[in-house]
Design a protein around this motif. Structure first.
Motif, PDB file in Angstrom:
ATOM      1  N   ALA A   1     -18.156   1.479   9.230  1.00 23.45           N
ATOM      2  CA  ALA A   1     -18.218   0.489   8.134  1.00 23.45           C
ATOM      3  C   ALA A   1     -19.538   0.633   7.395  1.00 23.45           C
ATOM      4  O   ALA A   1     -19.604   0.607   6.151  1.00 23.45           O
ATOM      5  N   SER A   2     -20.610   0.818   8.183  1.00 21.40           N
ATOM      6  CA  SER A   2     -21.930   0.964   7.558  1.00 21.40           C
ATOM      7  C   SER A   2     -21.988   2.263   6.743  1.00 21.40           C
ATOM      8  O   SER A   2     -22.557   2.303   5.649  1.00 21.40           O
ATOM      9  N   ARG A   3     -21.324   3.324   7.303  1.00 23.95           N
ATOM     10  CA  ARG A   3     -21.304   4.612   6.602  1.00 23.95           C
ATOM     11  C   ARG A   3     -20.534   4.476   5.276  1.00 23.95           C
ATOM     12  O   ARG A   3     -20.955   4.962   4.228  1.00 23.95           O
ATOM     13  N   ALA A   4     -19.404   3.745   5.342  1.00 25.82           N
ATOM     14  CA  ALA A   4     -18.581   3.570   4.140  1.00 25.82           C
ATOM     15  C   ALA A   4     -19.358   2.813   3.077  1.00 25.82           C
ATOM     16  O   ALA A   4     -19.346   3.178   1.888  1.00 25.82           O
ATOM     17  N   SER A   5     -20.087   1.750   3.514  1.00 24.15           N
ATOM     18  CA  SER A   5     -20.829   0.979   2.500  1.00 24.15           C
ATOM     19  C   SER A   5     -21.948   1.827   1.908  1.00 24.15           C
ATOM     20  O   SER A   5     -22.267   1.724   0.714  1.00 24.15           O
ATOM     21  N   THR A   6     -22.556   2.711   2.751  1.00 24.16           N
ATOM     22  CA  THR A   6     -23.589   3.608   2.220  1.00 24.16           C
ATOM     23  C   THR A   6     -22.980   4.551   1.177  1.00 24.16           C
ATOM     24  O   THR A   6     -23.569   4.791   0.128  1.00 24.16           O
ATOM     25  N   LEU A   7     -21.774   5.050   1.499  1.00 22.18           N
ATOM     26  CA  LEU A   7     -21.117   5.964   0.547  1.00 22.18           C
ATOM     27  C   LEU A   7     -20.801   5.252  -0.777  1.00 22.18           C
ATOM     28  O   LEU A   7     -20.994   5.798  -1.857  1.00 22.18           O
ATOM     29  N   TYR A   8     -20.327   3.994  -0.648  1.00 22.74           N
ATOM     30  CA  TYR A   8     -20.057   3.221  -1.868  1.00 22.74           C
ATOM     31  C   TYR A   8     -21.340   3.039  -2.690  1.00 22.74           C
ATOM     32  O   TYR A   8     -21.336   3.078  -3.909  1.00 22.74           O
ATOM     33  N   LEU A   9     -22.439   2.849  -1.954  1.00 24.50           N
ATOM     34  CA  LEU A   9     -23.724   2.657  -2.626  1.00 24.50           C
ATOM     35  C   LEU A   9     -24.112   3.912  -3.419  1.00 24.50           C
ATOM     36  O   LEU A   9     -24.626   3.835  -4.532  1.00 24.50           O
ATOM     37  N   PHE A  10     -23.845   5.085  -2.807  1.00 23.41           N
ATOM     38  CA  PHE A  10     -24.136   6.348  -3.502  1.00 23.41           C
ATOM     39  C   PHE A  10     -23.274   6.495  -4.765  1.00 23.41           C
ATOM     40  O   PHE A  10     -23.700   7.062  -5.759  1.00 23.41           O
ATOM     41  N   ALA A  11     -22.047   5.994  -4.675  1.00 22.85           N
ATOM     42  CA  ALA A  11     -21.129   6.131  -5.818  1.00 22.85           C
ATOM     43  C   ALA A  11     -21.432   5.122  -6.919  1.00 22.85           C
ATOM     44  O   ALA A  11     -20.971   5.274  -8.054  1.00 22.85           O
ATOM     45  N   LEU A  12     -22.230   4.096  -6.552  1.00 17.37           N
ATOM     46  CA  LEU A  12     -22.460   3.001  -7.506  1.00 17.37           C
ATOM     47  C   LEU A  12     -23.091   3.440  -8.832  1.00 17.37           C
ATOM     48  O   LEU A  12     -22.589   3.076  -9.910  1.00 17.37           O
ATOM     49  N   PRO A  13     -24.198   4.254  -8.821  1.00 14.58           N
ATOM     50  CA  PRO A  13     -24.810   4.634 -10.112  1.00 14.58           C
ATOM     51  C   PRO A  13     -23.819   5.339 -11.039  1.00 14.58           C
ATOM     52  O   PRO A  13     -23.723   4.997 -12.216  1.00 14.58           O
ATOM     53  N   ALA A  14     -23.062   6.297 -10.475  1.00 13.36           N
ATOM     54  CA  ALA A  14     -22.099   7.032 -11.301  1.00 13.36           C
ATOM     55  C   ALA A  14     -21.019   6.091 -11.831  1.00 13.36           C
ATOM     56  O   ALA A  14     -20.607   6.171 -12.992  1.00 13.36           O
ATOM     57  N   THR A  15     -20.574   5.165 -10.950  1.00  9.35           N
ATOM     58  CA  THR A  15     -19.529   4.213 -11.366  1.00  9.35           C
ATOM     59  C   THR A  15     -20.057   3.319 -12.487  1.00  9.35           C
ATOM     60  O   THR A  15     -19.358   3.060 -13.473  1.00  9.35           O
ATOM     61  N   LEU A  16     -21.307   2.850 -12.309  1.00 11.13           N
ATOM     62  CA  LEU A  16     -21.889   1.986 -13.346  1.00 11.13           C
ATOM     63  C   LEU A  16     -21.987   2.714 -14.688  1.00 11.13           C
ATOM     64  O   LEU A  16     -21.631   2.168 -15.731  1.00 11.13           O
ATOM     65  N   LEU A  17     -22.464   3.955 -14.624  1.00 15.52           N
ATOM     66  CA  LEU A  17     -22.576   4.748 -15.860  1.00 15.52           C
ATOM     67  C   LEU A  17     -21.210   4.927 -16.509  1.00 15.52           C
ATOM     68  O   LEU A  17     -21.060   4.804 -17.724  1.00 15.52           O
ATOM     69  N   PHE A  18     -20.201   5.186 -15.661  1.00 21.79           N
ATOM     70  CA  PHE A  18     -18.845   5.370 -16.185  1.00 21.79           C
ATOM     71  C   PHE A  18     -18.342   4.085 -16.849  1.00 21.79           C
ATOM     72  O   PHE A  18     -17.800   4.112 -17.955  1.00 21.79           O
ATOM     73  N   VAL A  19     -18.579   2.966 -16.181  1.00 22.42           N
ATOM     74  CA  VAL A  19     -18.080   1.687 -16.721  1.00 22.42           C
ATOM     75  C   VAL A  19     -18.788   1.351 -18.037  1.00 22.42           C
ATOM     76  O   VAL A  19     -18.140   1.003 -19.029  1.00 22.42           O
ATOM     77  N   VAL A  20     -20.119   1.512 -18.050  1.00 19.65           N
ATOM     78  CA  VAL A  20     -20.891   1.100 -19.237  1.00 19.65           C
ATOM     79  C   VAL A  20     -20.660   2.045 -20.416  1.00 19.65           C
ATOM     80  O   VAL A  20     -20.447   1.598 -21.550  1.00 19.65           O
ATOM     81  N   PHE A  21     -20.682   3.346 -20.147  1.00 21.17           N
ATOM     82  CA  PHE A  21     -20.659   4.298 -21.271  1.00 21.17           C
ATOM     83  C   PHE A  21     -19.282   4.898 -21.573  1.00 21.17           C
ATOM     84  O   PHE A  21     -19.104   5.521 -22.609  1.00 21.17           O
ATOM     85  N   ILE A  22     -18.322   4.746 -20.688  1.00 19.85           N
ATOM     86  CA  ILE A  22     -16.992   5.326 -20.955  1.00 19.85           C
ATOM     87  C   ILE A  22     -15.895   4.253 -20.944  1.00 19.85           C
ATOM     88  O   ILE A  22     -15.216   4.041 -21.959  1.00 19.85           O
ATOM     89  N   ALA A  23     -15.758   3.564 -19.815  1.00 20.02           N
ATOM     90  CA  ALA A  23     -14.632   2.621 -19.704  1.00 20.02           C
ATOM     91  C   ALA A  23     -14.756   1.467 -20.698  1.00 20.02           C
ATOM     92  O   ALA A  23     -13.799   1.167 -21.423  1.00 20.02           O
ATOM     93  N   TYR A  24     -15.937   0.837 -20.754  1.00 24.92           N
ATOM     94  CA  TYR A  24     -16.089  -0.311 -21.663  1.00 24.92           C
ATOM     95  C   TYR A  24     -15.879   0.090 -23.124  1.00 24.92           C
ATOM     96  O   TYR A  24     -15.110  -0.570 -23.840  1.00 24.92           O
ATOM     97  N   PRO A  25     -16.527   1.182 -23.614  1.00 22.58           N
ATOM     98  CA  PRO A  25     -16.285   1.564 -25.015  1.00 22.58           C
ATOM     99  C   PRO A  25     -14.808   1.856 -25.301  1.00 22.58           C
ATOM    100  O   PRO A  25     -14.296   1.490 -26.357  1.00 22.58           O
ATOM    101  N   ILE A  26     -14.109   2.473 -24.331  1.00 20.73           N
ATOM    102  CA  ILE A  26     -12.683   2.770 -24.554  1.00 20.73           C
ATOM    103  C   ILE A  26     -11.902   1.459 -24.708  1.00 20.73           C
ATOM    104  O   ILE A  26     -11.105   1.289 -25.634  1.00 20.73           O
ATOM    105  N   LEU A  27     -12.167   0.529 -23.806  1.00 19.57           N
ATOM    106  CA  LEU A  27     -11.459  -0.754 -23.875  1.00 19.57           C
ATOM    107  C   LEU A  27     -11.818  -1.506 -25.156  1.00 19.57           C
ATOM    108  O   LEU A  27     -10.970  -2.136 -25.793  1.00 19.57           O
TER     109      LEU A  27
END
Lengths: 428, 308
Positions: free
Chosen positions: B15-41
């Motif tokens: 569980a701790s490993r999974a949350s760490t992995l999610y944490l690593f994915a967070l910056p890329a996800t945030l960038l995707f949401v702010v600069f790609i997903a939100y503008p598309i919507l």
């Protein structure tokens, strides 16, 4: 300990000094496509006259950079204090983001300030406003008059005189072509240059008819406009324009060839005089404008007169809602359009003033002074050059290209412009 | 008891490993949401509204889409985009592949020079390319005319000034600019070809044309698939070369999606129809990409693994 105390005091004093210096010097932000070197001279003159104000200028190419930057900034509420504008469609697109400047201008220049602006400019300042809105959202800085420039040295060499009739124009074009010159360079890939020539033609058949068509008072399919469209096609078919004009651009290609003495004539405007103020090396033709003079398009049909002067605002500036909160922004705008900033632009021969009573000063030859005086004498009687609706201008651009290419008949092309005009007027 | 504790510890760790992995994915996800997903919507939302003269936006449903689909210019754009994709993608692949083959197989000392020369247009500014090609195409005083006159050909019109030829003239420029990229992709693909397979083919008697067509070309299919996918997306993104050379003219004959969206949004100020057009392009790109992945598989690079 004493050393530490001294260091801390010094840092604090420096921070306070810096903060107070920043507080004393106010800033005005400006965006435009206006020639950077000339704008820098205008800003330097302004800052000398107003040492407590700092102007931060951002230069953009007009298309696509400037118009996309404006759109994005307007959407996010981050427009600068002052923006460069063209009258009509561009000003109207940002009207909601602009301050009406009537009161500020009256306070600055007196109640009758608008009367000092040339009539054609005044008309363009209100162009596209909703019915009943008499506010001004743009203050013009410079005006222009459209004309046909010719290389007088080439004309002299080939024993050609300024064309007075269409037959003269055709003969001059033929002589130029036969001698290896480009007759009249038309950058027909650029809508603006096509519009300019069409306006010269249309106003020759009936002065002011394009304005009437824009206002819905005359159909775009009126016989005079059809005749102007046919005359436009004739300029291609009769060898007045160079072969392949539809794929050519006025800038930089045409202007460079014209400056180098490879072109006999070109439909440009009063702004061409600034070529002589560009950094060296300059060609023998451009140096002091020695090689150039201008005329108006001769009558293309028996019974017509030569084209009247057509022109209006070259560039103007608007005070944004953000700029409305910054008192220094208006100070700059006023100086740029009718003060020390304008004088620098005029001295650089950028174009003609928009306000009466201004003229270029400094190192200018008699020949340039004489041409400038002729333009200034024609400016008060100039016909309108601008379009209130971008959709109508776009439709006219397409119509002119289609007719020139032979893919559309003049009547059908103008019917498409009429349709666009009706749609634009209905939306208003 | 001990086994239960061990399992719990493993679960905690994972569980701790999974949350760490999610944490690593967070910056890329945030960038995707702010600069790609939100503008598309945001753009998709804008396409359902239309502006009024006093700056208000009113809900228009699919009216903007209906208007766009009823505009004859839209269908000129669709025709031009089909021509662009159908001509540029295979021609670039073919010329790029041939260049890569000859450079890699038949040049030695000058290999770097040829690679650089053919790749140069890819890294050259589009503004420069458009200026040069406008001059090449110019009749009467143009660069091509200078050469053509020696063989008795006189150009009377510019190919970019004729509504019938403008789009083809632009396609030629695009091919000239991007063939170097195809070449580079194939060079990379060739460098990854296993030498033992090539040696075995040679021992079996495959030489020259036979080796190229029956061994090298099939083994380069990941590069070909990548070029196909990038080519389709690149076609839909076409803008600068058309904007600078013809502006979509004459009389809209060379209009592409990029210039059409630009005109509607920024020249005419009709951001609603510009947004509707953008959504149409986005959906088209998505559908075409999915179709390609479904038909050709997702193995797009020599190192990639075939998806089941």
């Amino acid at each position: 300990m004493r050393k530490m105390l001294f260091l801390a005091t010094t840092i604090l004093a420096a921070a306070l000094y810096s903060a107070s210096a920043n507080a004393e010097q106010k800033e005005v932000t400006v965006w435009s496509w206006f020639v950077q070197s000339t704008m820098e001279k205008s800003i330097a003159a302004f800052e000398k006259a107003h040492p407590d104000i700092k102007v931060k200028y951002t230069y953009y190419n007009y298309s696509p950079e400037y118009i996309t930057a404006l759109k994005a900034a307007a959407a996010s509420g981050s427009l600068p204090d002052v923006i460069g504008l063209q009258p009509g469609s561009l000003t109207q697109q940002y009207r909601e983001n602009l301050e009406a400047v009537n009161e500020r201008a009256a306070k600055e220049w007196g109640d009758k300030w608008a009367e000092k602006v040339f009539p054609v400019n005044r008309k363009q300042m209100l162009m596209g406003n909703p019915k009943g809105d008499e506010n001004y959202y743009i203050i013009p800085q410079e005006s222009q008059v459209l004309c046909i420039w010719y290389n007088r040295k080439i004309f002299e060499k080939l024993n050609l005189s300024v064309p007075k009739t269409y037959a003269d124009l055709k003969a001059a074009a033929k002589a130029l072509t036969d001698n290896g010159y480009i007759p009249m360079f038309q950058g027909a890939a650029d809508g603006w240059q096509n519009e300019n020539v069409f306006l010269m033609l249309a106003n020759q058949f009936s002065a002011g008819i394009v304005d009437k068509a824009q206002a819905g008072e005359t159909p775009w399919t009126a016989p005079e406009l059809v005749a102007a469209m046919k005359a436009w096609k004739g300029l291609f078919d009769d060898g007045i324009f160079q072969q392949g004009a539809l794929g050519a651009h006025a800038y930089p290609t045409g202007a460079q060839l014209f400056a180098q003495g490879k072109v006999g004539m070109m439909a440009l405007g009063s702004w061409w005089m600034q070529e002589s103020k560009f950094p060296p090396p300059l060609s023998e033709f451009v140096q002091n404008m020695d090689g150039f003079d201008f005329f108006y398009l001769p009558p293309v049909k028996d019974g017509n007169s030569a084209s009247p002067p057509v022109g209006g605002i070259d560039i103007g500036y608007g005070l944004t809602k953000n700029g409305g909160k910054n008192p220094e922004a208006w100070t700059f705008l006023a100086e740029l359009t009718n003060g020390v900033g304008l004088q620098e632009a005029l001295n650089d021969l950028n174009d003609l003033p928009a306000f009466e009573g201004n003229s270029p000063k400094g190192d200018i030859t008699d020949h340039v002074k004489e041409m400038s005086a002729r333009f200034m004498a024609d400016l008060p009687k100039a016909e309108n050059q601008r379009f209130a609706s971008p959709a109508v201008a776009e439709a006219l651009d397409n119509a002119l290209a289609g007719v020139a290419a032979g893919s559309t008949e003049p009547e059908a092309a103008l019917a498409a412009v009429q349709a666009a005009s009706e749609k634009a007027l209905a939306a208003k | 008891m001990r086994a239960g504790a061990a399992i719990a510890a493993v679960k905690r760790r994972s569980a701790s490993r999974a949350s760490t992995l999610y944490l690593f994915a967070l910056p890329a996800t945030l960038l995707f949401v702010v600069f790609i997903a939100y503008p598309i919507l945001w753009v998709a939302g804008q396409s359902l509204y239309s502006g009024t003269t006093d700056g208000r936006a009113i809900f228009a449903g699919f009216a903007n889409y209906k208007t766009i689909l009823g505009d004859p210019t839209f269908w000129i754009v669709v025709r031009n985009m089909v021509l662009w994709g159908v001509i540029t993608i295979p021609v670039q692949m073919l010329i790029g592949g041939l260049l890569a083959y000859f450079i890699e197989r038949h040049t030695h000392a000058l290999r770097g020079f040829f690679r650089t020369m053919f790749f140069l247009p890819v890294v050259t500014s589009v503004s420069v390319i458009s200026l040069v090609w406008v001059q090449i195409y110019a009749p009467y005083y143009g660069i091509a005319q200078e050469y053509l006159k020696h063989v008795g050909i006189i150009m009377t019109t510019s190919p970019i000034g004729d509504p019938k030829t403008a789009i083809y003239a632009l396609i030629i420029v695009n091919i000239w600019q991007w063939t170097g990229f195809s070449m580079l992709m194939y060079i990379a693909g060739m460098a990854n070809l296993p030498s033992e397979v090539l040696d075995a083919a040679r021992i079996d008697g495959a030489r020259g044309w036979r080796l190229a067509v029956h061994v090298i070309v099939p083994m380069l299919s990941p590069a070909t698939k990548s070029l196909l996918l990038l080519g389709v997306i690149g076609t839909l993104q076409t803008f600068p070369i058309v904007h600078l050379m013809t502006g979509g003219g004459p009389n809209r004959a060379s209009e592409v999606f990029g210039t059409f969206i630009f005109k509607q949004s920024f020249v005419l100020g009709d951001t609603a129809s510009g947004a509707a057009l953008s959504v149409i392009v986005l959906v088209t790109a998505l559908v075409l990409s999915l179709v390609q992945i479904a038909l050709l598989g997702a193995r797009l690079s020599p190192a990639g693994k075939e998806q089941p």
